[in-house]
Motif scaffolding. Structure first.
Motif, PDB file in Angstrom:
ATOM      1  N   ILE A 137      -0.307   9.275  -5.268  1.00 43.38           N
ATOM      2  CA  ILE A 137      -0.434  10.625  -4.710  1.00 43.38           C
ATOM      3  C   ILE A 137       0.652  11.549  -5.246  1.00 43.38           C
ATOM      4  CG2 ILE A 137      -0.437  11.974  -2.566  1.00 43.38           C
ATOM      5  CD1 ILE A 137      -1.441   9.440  -1.135  1.00 43.38           C
ATOM      6  N   TYR A 138       1.864  11.026  -5.376  1.00 43.23           N
ATOM      7  CA  TYR A 138       3.002  11.840  -5.816  1.00 43.23           C
ATOM      8  C   TYR A 138       3.663  11.202  -7.040  1.00 43.23           C
ATOM      9  CZ  TYR A 138       2.434  13.726  -1.093  1.00 43.23           C
ATOM     10  OH  TYR A 138       1.925  14.279   0.056  1.00 43.23           O
ATOM     11  N   PRO A 139       3.044  11.340  -8.204  1.00 41.30           N
ATOM     12  CA  PRO A 139       3.629  10.728  -9.409  1.00 41.30           C
ATOM     13  C   PRO A 139       5.001  11.293  -9.767  1.00 41.30           C
ATOM     14  CG  PRO A 139       1.807  12.195  -9.974  1.00 41.30           C
ATOM     15  CD  PRO A 139       1.782  12.033  -8.491  1.00 41.30           C
ATOM     16  N   LYS A 140       5.325  12.501  -9.252  1.00 42.52           N
ATOM     17  CA  LYS A 140       6.633  13.095  -9.513  1.00 42.52           C
ATOM     18  C   LYS A 140       7.662  12.754  -8.435  1.00 42.52           C
ATOM     19  CE  LYS A 140       4.874  17.115 -12.043  1.00 42.52           C
ATOM     20  NZ  LYS A 140       4.824  18.606 -12.086  1.00 42.52           N
ATOM     21  N   GLY A 141       7.301  11.892  -7.483  1.00 42.28           N
ATOM     22  CA  GLY A 141       8.204  11.541  -6.393  1.00 42.28           C
ATOM     23  C   GLY A 141       9.305  10.592  -6.837  1.00 42.28           C
ATOM     24  N   ASN A 142      10.279  10.419  -5.960  1.00 43.94           N
ATOM     25  CA  ASN A 142      11.419   9.541  -6.243  1.00 43.94           C
ATOM     26  C   ASN A 142      11.137   8.147  -5.696  1.00 43.94           C
ATOM     27  OD1 ASN A 142      14.176   8.259  -5.502  1.00 43.94           O
ATOM     28  ND2 ASN A 142      14.697   9.901  -6.919  1.00 43.94           N
ATOM     29  N   ARG A 143      11.067   7.174  -6.569  1.00 43.14           N
ATOM     30  CA  ARG A 143      10.678   5.830  -6.154  1.00 43.14           C
ATOM     31  C   ARG A 143      11.825   5.049  -5.514  1.00 43.14           C
ATOM     32  NH1 ARG A 143       7.686   3.457 -11.321  1.00 43.14           N
ATOM     33  NH2 ARG A 143       7.512   1.616  -9.985  1.00 43.14           N
ATOM     34  N   PHE A 186      10.471  11.432   3.902  1.00 43.87           N
ATOM     35  CA  PHE A 186       9.350  12.094   3.235  1.00 43.87           C
ATOM     36  C   PHE A 186       9.660  13.564   2.961  1.00 43.87           C
ATOM     37  CE2 PHE A 186       6.688   8.485   4.783  1.00 43.87           C
ATOM     38  CZ  PHE A 186       6.141   8.142   3.549  1.00 43.87           C
ATOM     39  N   ILE A 187      10.461  14.206   3.801  1.00 42.14           N
ATOM     40  CA  ILE A 187      10.903  15.571   3.503  1.00 42.14           C
ATOM     41  C   ILE A 187      11.735  15.585   2.229  1.00 42.14           C
ATOM     42  CG2 ILE A 187      12.425  17.448   4.263  1.00 42.14           C
ATOM     43  CD1 ILE A 187      11.517  16.863   7.132  1.00 42.14           C
ATOM     44  N   ILE A 188      12.639  14.619   2.106  1.00 45.37           N
ATOM     45  CA  ILE A 188      13.459  14.515   0.899  1.00 45.37           C
ATOM     46  C   ILE A 188      12.574  14.309  -0.330  1.00 45.37           C
ATOM     47  CG2 ILE A 188      15.163  13.096  -0.297  1.00 45.37           C
ATOM     48  CD1 ILE A 188      16.463  14.820   1.752  1.00 45.37           C
ATOM     49  N   GLU A 189      11.517  13.538  -0.180  1.00 47.97           N
ATOM     50  CA  GLU A 189      10.587  13.343  -1.300  1.00 47.97           C
ATOM     51  C   GLU A 189       9.958  14.675  -1.701  1.00 47.97           C
ATOM     52  OE1 GLU A 189      10.077  11.058  -3.277  1.00 47.97           O
ATOM     53  OE2 GLU A 189      10.591   9.143  -2.356  1.00 47.97           O
ATOM     54  N   ALA A 197       0.830  -1.209   0.000  1.00 48.27           N
ATOM     55  CA  ALA A 197       0.000   0.000   0.000  1.00 48.27           C
ATOM     56  C   ALA A 197       0.862   1.256   0.000  1.00 48.27           C
ATOM     57  CB  ALA A 197      -0.924  -0.007   1.217  1.00 48.27           C
ATOM     58  N   THR A 198       1.962   1.233   0.729  1.00 52.63           N
ATOM     59  CA  THR A 198       2.856   2.395   0.775  1.00 52.63           C
ATOM     60  C   THR A 198       3.417   2.711  -0.603  1.00 52.63           C
ATOM     61  OG1 THR A 198       3.494   1.916   3.065  1.00 52.63           O
ATOM     62  CG2 THR A 198       4.965   3.332   1.791  1.00 52.63           C
ATOM     63  N   ILE A 199       3.889   1.683  -1.294  1.00 57.31           N
ATOM     64  CA  ILE A 199       4.479   1.880  -2.618  1.00 57.31           C
ATOM     65  C   ILE A 199       3.436   2.370  -3.620  1.00 57.31           C
ATOM     66  CG2 ILE A 199       5.542   0.680  -4.571  1.00 57.31           C
ATOM     67  CD1 ILE A 199       6.891  -1.154  -2.455  1.00 57.31           C
ATOM     68  N   VAL A 200       2.270   1.720  -3.618  1.00 59.03           N
ATOM     69  CA  VAL A 200       1.223   2.064  -4.596  1.00 59.03           C
ATOM     70  C   VAL A 200       0.634   3.444  -4.317  1.00 59.03           C
ATOM     71  CG1 VAL A 200      -1.051   1.431  -5.471  1.00 59.03           C
ATOM     72  CG2 VAL A 200       0.671  -0.334  -5.095  1.00 59.03           C
ATOM     73  N   LEU A 201       0.282   3.712  -3.053  1.00 54.99           N
ATOM     74  CA  LEU A 201      -0.344   4.987  -2.721  1.00 54.99           C
ATOM     75  C   LEU A 201       0.607   6.155  -2.956  1.00 54.99           C
ATOM     76  CD1 LEU A 201      -2.347   4.116   0.521  1.00 54.99           C
ATOM     77  CD2 LEU A 201      -3.255   4.606  -1.752  1.00 54.99           C
ATOM     78  N   PHE A 202       1.875   5.974  -2.618  1.00 57.39           N
ATOM     79  CA  PHE A 202       2.818   7.067  -2.859  1.00 57.39           C
ATOM     80  C   PHE A 202       2.921   7.357  -4.350  1.00 57.39           C
ATOM     81  CE2 PHE A 202       6.912   8.973  -3.682  1.00 57.39           C
ATOM     82  CZ  PHE A 202       6.962   9.973  -2.719  1.00 57.39           C
ATOM     83  N   ARG A 203       2.947   6.316  -5.149  1.00 58.55           N
ATOM     84  CA  ARG A 203       3.028   6.502  -6.599  1.00 58.55           C
ATOM     85  C   ARG A 203       1.787   7.231  -7.119  1.00 58.55           C
ATOM     86  NH1 ARG A 203       6.165   7.633 -10.710  1.00 58.55           N
ATOM     87  NH2 ARG A 203       5.580   6.591 -12.653  1.00 58.55           N
ATOM     88  N   THR A 249       3.176   2.001  10.821  1.00 56.60           N
ATOM     89  CA  THR A 249       1.927   2.235  10.096  1.00 56.60           C
ATOM     90  C   THR A 249       1.421   3.652  10.315  1.00 56.60           C
ATOM     91  OG1 THR A 249       1.330  -0.106  10.323  1.00 56.60           O
ATOM     92  CG2 THR A 249      -0.434   1.435   9.771  1.00 56.60           C
ATOM     93  N   VAL A 250       1.351   4.060  11.568  1.00 52.67           N
ATOM     94  CA  VAL A 250       0.886   5.418  11.888  1.00 52.67           C
ATOM     95  C   VAL A 250       1.838   6.455  11.307  1.00 52.67           C
ATOM     96  CG1 VAL A 250       0.418   7.039  13.763  1.00 52.67           C
ATOM     97  CG2 VAL A 250      -0.306   4.661  13.983  1.00 52.67           C
ATOM     98  N   SER A 251       3.142   6.190  11.392  1.00 51.02           N
ATOM     99  CA  SER A 251       4.145   7.135  10.895  1.00 51.02           C
ATOM    100  C   SER A 251       4.032   7.312   9.383  1.00 51.02           C
ATOM    101  CB  SER A 251       5.545   6.651  11.261  1.00 51.02           C
ATOM    102  OG  SER A 251       5.698   6.527  12.653  1.00 51.02           O
ATOM    103  N   ILE A 252       3.797   6.237   8.652  1.00 53.51           N
ATOM    104  CA  ILE A 252       3.670   6.328   7.199  1.00 53.51           C
ATOM    105  C   ILE A 252       2.420   7.111   6.812  1.00 53.51           C
ATOM    106  CG2 ILE A 252       3.197   4.976   5.116  1.00 53.51           C
ATOM    107  CD1 ILE A 252       5.146   2.882   6.154  1.00 53.51           C
ATOM    108  N   ILE A 253       1.324   6.866   7.524  1.00 60.81           N
ATOM    109  CA  ILE A 253       0.086   7.611   7.243  1.00 60.81           C
ATOM    110  C   ILE A 253       0.318   9.108   7.429  1.00 60.81           C
ATOM    111  CG2 ILE A 253      -2.273   8.027   8.034  1.00 60.81           C
ATOM    112  CD1 ILE A 253      -2.388   5.013   8.751  1.00 60.81           C
ATOM    113  N   MET A 254       0.974   9.475   8.520  1.00 61.32           N
ATOM    114  CA  MET A 254       1.277  10.883   8.763  1.00 61.32           C
ATOM    115  C   MET A 254       2.303  11.397   7.754  1.00 61.32           C
ATOM    116  SD  MET A 254       1.250  10.985  12.961  1.00 61.32           S
ATOM    117  CE  MET A 254       2.960  11.254  12.929  1.00 61.32           C
ATOM    118  N   GLY A 255       3.305  10.560   7.454  1.00 60.98           N
ATOM    119  CA  GLY A 255       4.375  10.992   6.566  1.00 60.98           C
ATOM    120  C   GLY A 255       3.922  11.266   5.147  1.00 60.98           C
ATOM    121  N   MET A 256       2.846  10.620   4.696  1.00 60.90           N
ATOM    122  CA  MET A 256       2.347  10.842   3.348  1.00 60.90           C
ATOM    123  C   MET A 256       1.952  12.295   3.103  1.00 60.90           C
ATOM    124  SD  MET A 256       2.266   8.268   1.193  1.00 60.90           S
ATOM    125  CE  MET A 256       2.470   6.484   1.176  1.00 60.90           C
ATOM    126  N   LEU A 257       1.661  13.033   4.170  1.00 55.43           N
ATOM    127  CA  LEU A 257       1.269  14.436   4.027  1.00 55.43           C
ATOM    128  C   LEU A 257       2.476  15.369   3.918  1.00 55.43           C
ATOM    129  CD1 LEU A 257      -1.514  14.514   6.780  1.00 55.43           C
ATOM    130  CD2 LEU A 257      -1.859  14.295   4.314  1.00 55.43           C
TER     131      LEU A 257
END
Length: 462
Positions: A88-94, A421-424, A80-86, A127-135
């Motif tokens: 939400i942020y298609p310009k992010g660094n994979r 996530f800041i680097i992203e 879910a982390t890999i798919v959702l990040f892709r 899990t909680v950290s990733i949910i928060m970090g996505m923002l």
């Protein structure tokens, strides 16, 4: 049957992570994210194969169904982390996200082997950290006033560390944490990020001598509070980050030399003042002379690393529990013993590939503030990796810091996720800067073409 699976799995696990590590560096052949997509897909496949192979062994060795259920939950989280990040942020660094998930999966495997209860706690924190970090990438991209909060960063950092010094609980002789509503925090882990923002904000516009002295005073306050709390490992990280960020901001080698000399002097002073530093240095110099006392931890770590060989003894085949605090300060030794030196070397190389990508992003950012943040977070991350692995392998004296994403510790894993996530967010800013430069070039070419065309028409009329 279990023996055959354990023995064969060692070689497959090493093969999979070796191929994954190779892809980490093949990524740098291409500058465009789209051209890297093949590497990223192969990385995802290899990561899940490593994770599956490790938990297959764990399930066979323990025979407990809860490990299987825990594995399924981890797979859902990582996928879910890999798919959702892709999405939400298609310009992010994979690469950064892939490596983050790979290191987290290694941490889950090792912690499940050492302490199932702690692995469960770590999973929920992640899990909680990733949910928060996505923002975080969104806010880094949108909030432009972050550059102007210089003194707010300095005040928050010093206050958070000061609270620990006054109210914190003592753990192994150091005041490093305090509890709120039954939840324990280690503020120095979060202040590391705030500290980088403070230095970037203070130095991105002006880096004359007076500004460097002022930042040195405020940085020194942070370090002195940590020293007073006897959290010398964190104090060392803060000091190194300050010296290198000042050097990058000013380009003055004199500051780097003064910082190096000051660091050596501080190390000698710490050895004279703190008895536990003397104990650690003694254990580093000759741990076998005090193997029953100060040298016990490091000697057990060395025994574990040496007994693992290239491919490891296999999960649940070693004795990592004989190392005190193995799940935190010496988790690298547990990895080397049961998963092998080859696996451990690949883990180090994955961390290095993260650092290289951080530096790549920093060098290509045009905004000095963002550039300094990327550089500072990169130095913070890789130096912490160096301190943990160096201490566990007797390369340097022990410092008591954790290995990011792999060691047990809620504050550590949350702060490292925040860094990534800041680097992203900074990478997305870099992508937009590149797109603007391309538009300007096209506009300039169009203008030049139109001017030439007008000149030709004027000549034809004449």
């Amino acid at each position: 049957m279990e023996l055959y699976i354990t023995e064969l799995s060692k070689y497959f696990i090493t093969l999979f992570i070796s191929l994954y590590t190779l892809e980490c560096f093949l990524v740098f052949r291409h500058q465009d994210e789209e051209r890297r997509s093949g590497c990223y897909i192969r990385q995802n496949l290899l990561m899940f194969l490593v994770h599956f192979s490790c938990f297959l062994v764990i399930c066979f060795e323990t025979g407990k169904v809860e490990y299987l259920l825990f594995y399924v939950l981890q797979q859902i989280l990582l996928f879910a982390t890999i798919v959702l990040f892709r999405m939400i942020y298609p310009k992010g660094n994979r690469l950064i996200i892939n490596n983050m998930c790979m290191l987290l999966s290694i941490g889950f495997v090792v912690l499940s082997r050492l302490s199932f209860e702690r692995a469960i706690k770590q999973f929920f924190i992640v899990t909680v950290s990733i949910i928060m970090g996505m923002l975080i990438p969104y806010f880094i991209h949108k909030l432009k006033f972050l550059k102007s909060l210089t003194w707010v960063y300095a005040a928050l950092g010093a206050a958070a560390l000061g609270i620990v010094l006054i109210l914190g609980s003592v753990t192994y002789g150091s005041k490093i944490s305090y509890s709120i509503a039954g939840i324990t925090f280690q503020p120095s882990e979060f202040v590391k990020v705030i500290f980088v923002f403070f230095l970037a904000s203070a130095l991105y516009e002006s880096h004359d001598f007076l500004r460097v002295v002022l930042t040195a005073i405020l940085a020194g306050i942070h370090v002195l509070i940590l020293v007073a709390s006897r959290d010398l490992g964190s104090a060392l990280i803060f000091f190194i980050v300050y010296v290198f960020m000042v050097f990058i901001a000013t380009g003055n080698w004199l500051y780097l030399l003064i910082g190096g000399a000051g660091g050596c002097g501080a190390a000698v002073l710490a050895y004279q003042v703190f008895s536990h530093v003397q104990v650690r240095v003694q254990a580093w110099q000759d741990p076998f002379s005090c193997i029953d006392d100060a040298g016990y931890q490091i000697t057990q770590s060395l025994f574990a690393i040496s007994s693992g060989g290239w491919f490891g003894l296999g999960l649940f085949r070693g004795t990592p529990d004989s190392i005190p605090l193995v799940e935190a300060d010496f988790v690298f030794s547990a990895v080397a013993e049961e998963l092998g030196i080859a696996f451990s070397m690949c883990t180090i190389l994955i961390c290095i590939s993260c650092f290289i990508m951080f530096m790549n992003i920093a060098m290509r950012l045009k905004d000095k503030f963002y550039q300094l943040i990327a550089f500072g977070l990169g130095v913070t991350y890789i130096f912490q990796v160096f301190l943990t692995i160096g201490g566990g392998t007797k390369f340097i004296p022990m410092t008591g810091v954790t290995l990011p994403f792999i060691s047990y510790g809620g504050s550590s894993v949350l702060s490292t996720l925040v860094m990534f996530f800041i680097i992203e967010g900074l990478y997305i800013i870099r992508q937009e800067e590149g797109a603007k430069r391309v538009k300007k070039k096209k506009r300039r070419r169009r203008t030049e073409y139109e001017e030439r065309r007008e000149e030709q028409e004027a000549e034809e009329e004449e």
